[in-house]
Design an enzyme around this catalytic site. Structure first.
Site, PDB file in Angstrom:
ATOM      1  N   LYS A  35      -6.989   1.374  52.677  1.00 11.25           N
ATOM      2  CA  LYS A  35      -6.830   0.993  54.002  1.00 11.25           C
ATOM      3  C   LYS A  35      -7.071   2.279  55.095  1.00 11.25           C
ATOM      4  O   LYS A  35      -7.113   3.354  54.669  1.00 11.25           O
ATOM      5  CB  LYS A  35      -5.589   0.387  54.527  1.00 11.25           C
ATOM      6  CG  LYS A  35      -4.403   1.530  54.337  1.00 11.25           C
ATOM      7  CD  LYS A  35      -3.075   0.540  54.543  1.00 11.25           C
ATOM      8  CE  LYS A  35      -1.712   1.550  54.055  1.00 11.25           C
ATOM      9  NZ  LYS A  35      -0.462   0.939  54.058  1.00 11.25           N
ATOM     10  N   TYR A 244      -5.176  26.717  78.581  1.00  5.10           N
ATOM     11  CA  TYR A 244      -4.492  26.130  79.509  1.00  5.10           C
ATOM     12  C   TYR A 244      -3.173  26.710  79.862  1.00  5.10           C
ATOM     13  O   TYR A 244      -2.493  26.606  78.986  1.00  5.10           O
ATOM     14  CB  TYR A 244      -4.608  24.708  79.414  1.00  5.10           C
ATOM     15  CG  TYR A 244      -5.874  24.038  79.338  1.00  5.10           C
ATOM     16  CD1 TYR A 244      -6.859  24.119  80.656  1.00  5.10           C
ATOM     17  CD2 TYR A 244      -6.735  23.190  78.784  1.00  5.10           C
ATOM     18  CE1 TYR A 244      -7.896  23.741  80.745  1.00  5.10           C
ATOM     19  CE2 TYR A 244      -7.714  22.793  78.651  1.00  5.10           C
ATOM     20  CZ  TYR A 244      -8.452  22.596  79.729  1.00  5.10           C
ATOM     21  OH  TYR A 244      -9.820  22.206  80.175  1.00  5.10           O
TER      22      TYR A 244
END
Ligand code: PLP
Length: 347
Positions: A35, A244
């Protein structure tokens, strides 16, 4: 090339399947769960390698995922669908010859009305409260369902990654009470259950994560390797910052490698403070915040300029990265983004 490169070792994948297959008796069939695009690694190459290793039954979450598996493997394998027979699935189930794991009386009625005689399995809920029929629902439907000859009856363990958890024996007992004496093959265990011993094996096992090299299968061979190309190297003076928010300040002269991957590739910001990349065996700490497409890594201590750095591989497993992010290996694997190049080794 400046995208991250994910290398998937199909020989290791196949070896993990064979090893998990060898844990159970010859009378137990070992299937494979593919899956979520084969746990993020590419459903088709993964399924082909597993079929070559000997898998004849594959499990997917939804009917749409069955299409890729059928296309890759042709008509000779069985494809079972955990979500059962949903409204709108009928054409796919018929045309691709999928076997829905029926989850409710509603699904059962939909299935026998839309596709009489088409194979199906039954999914029972033994306590996880996620999918499948509960004992009362099963008791009501049982006789009718059995007349339609289900190909498999399955349930799923909620705590199989903790072998000593009481829930395992409770679910085993509930499963037996709901299915003992029926002439239908049974399946209870995924990777964790396989490792808990023969009473959990029944007729079919459904390993997923262990095939891909993740816990709780500690002996698994490493399947994934993730290499990030270095785009730039820069020298910092003491007091300069990286990334950042200026969250990291160089304490002295420092060399930072900027590598091409980030949270958009599933390398979550939260792992930054605890995670290293590797130049061969040498750990190199992440410095500053992980950006969308870039990560700063300290390489001051390396003797050679690195062309790339490794995030996942024999040095650092998916479960180690998962720990750094407060999650599990499954989530690390299935988060790995579509932008990175997937390369397949062996198979
Ligand atoms: C995902 C899943 C599996 C495979 O589980 P692993 O822990 O990855 O081995 C098996 N059965 C069901 C119902 C699942 O949802």
């Amino acid at each position: 090339m400046s995208t991250a490169r994910l290398t998937i070792d199909l020989d290791a994948l196949a070896a993990n399947w064979r090893a998990l297959d060898a844990v159970s008796a010859d009378t137990t069939e070992t299937a494979a769960v593919v899956k979520a695009n084969g746990y993020g690694l590419g459903a088709q190459p993964v399924a082909r390698a597993l079929a070559k290793a000997g898998a004849r039954r594959f499990f997917v979450a939804v009917a749409e995922e069955g299409a890729a598996i059928r296309e890759a493997l042709g008509p000779g394998v069985e494809i079972n669908v955990f979500s059962g027979h949903m409204r709108g699935d009928t054409d796919m189930i018929r045309d691709l010859n999928l076997v829905p794991m029926i989850n409710s009386i509603d699904q059962m009625l939909r299935h026998v009305e839309a596709l009489p005689g088409h194979p199906f399995g039954i999914q029972l809920d033994t306590g996880m409260n996620r999918l499948g029929m509960e004992p009362a629902e099963w008791a009501a439907l049982r006789e009718i369902a059995l007349e339609q000859n289900p190909t498999l009856i399955m349930s799923h363990l909620a705590c199989a990654d903790e072998p000593d958890h009481d829930m395992n024996l409770m679910q085993l007992q509930a499963f037996r009470e709901m299915t003992d004496g029926l002439a239908v093959p049974r399946s209870l265990s995924a990777t964790g259950g396989i490792l808990m011993g023969p009473e959990f094996h029944f007729d079919v096992t459904r390993p997923g994560i262990g095939l891909y090299g993740g816990l709780p299968y500690e002996e698994a061979l490493t399947v994934v390797r993730l290499d990030l190309p270095v785009i730039q190297l820069r020298e910092l003076e003491a007091g300069e910052t990286v990334g950042y928010g200026n969250t990291w300040t160089a304490p002295g002269p420092t060399v930072i490698a900027t590598v091409a991957a980030g949270y958009a590739d599933g390398i979550h910001r939260i792992i930054g403070p605890n995670t290293h990349l590797f130049a061969g065996d040498v750990p190199c700490p992440i410095r500053g915040r992980i950006s969308m497409d870039l990560i700063g890594v300290e390489v001051t201590h390396l003797t050679e300029e690195p062309g790339g750095l490794t995030l996942l591989g024999p040095q650092q497993s998916v479960d180690m990265i998962a720990d750094n992010g407060g999650t599990i290996g499954y989530e690390v694997l299935t988060s790995l983004g579509g932008r990175m190049t997937r390369r397949y080794k062996g198979g």
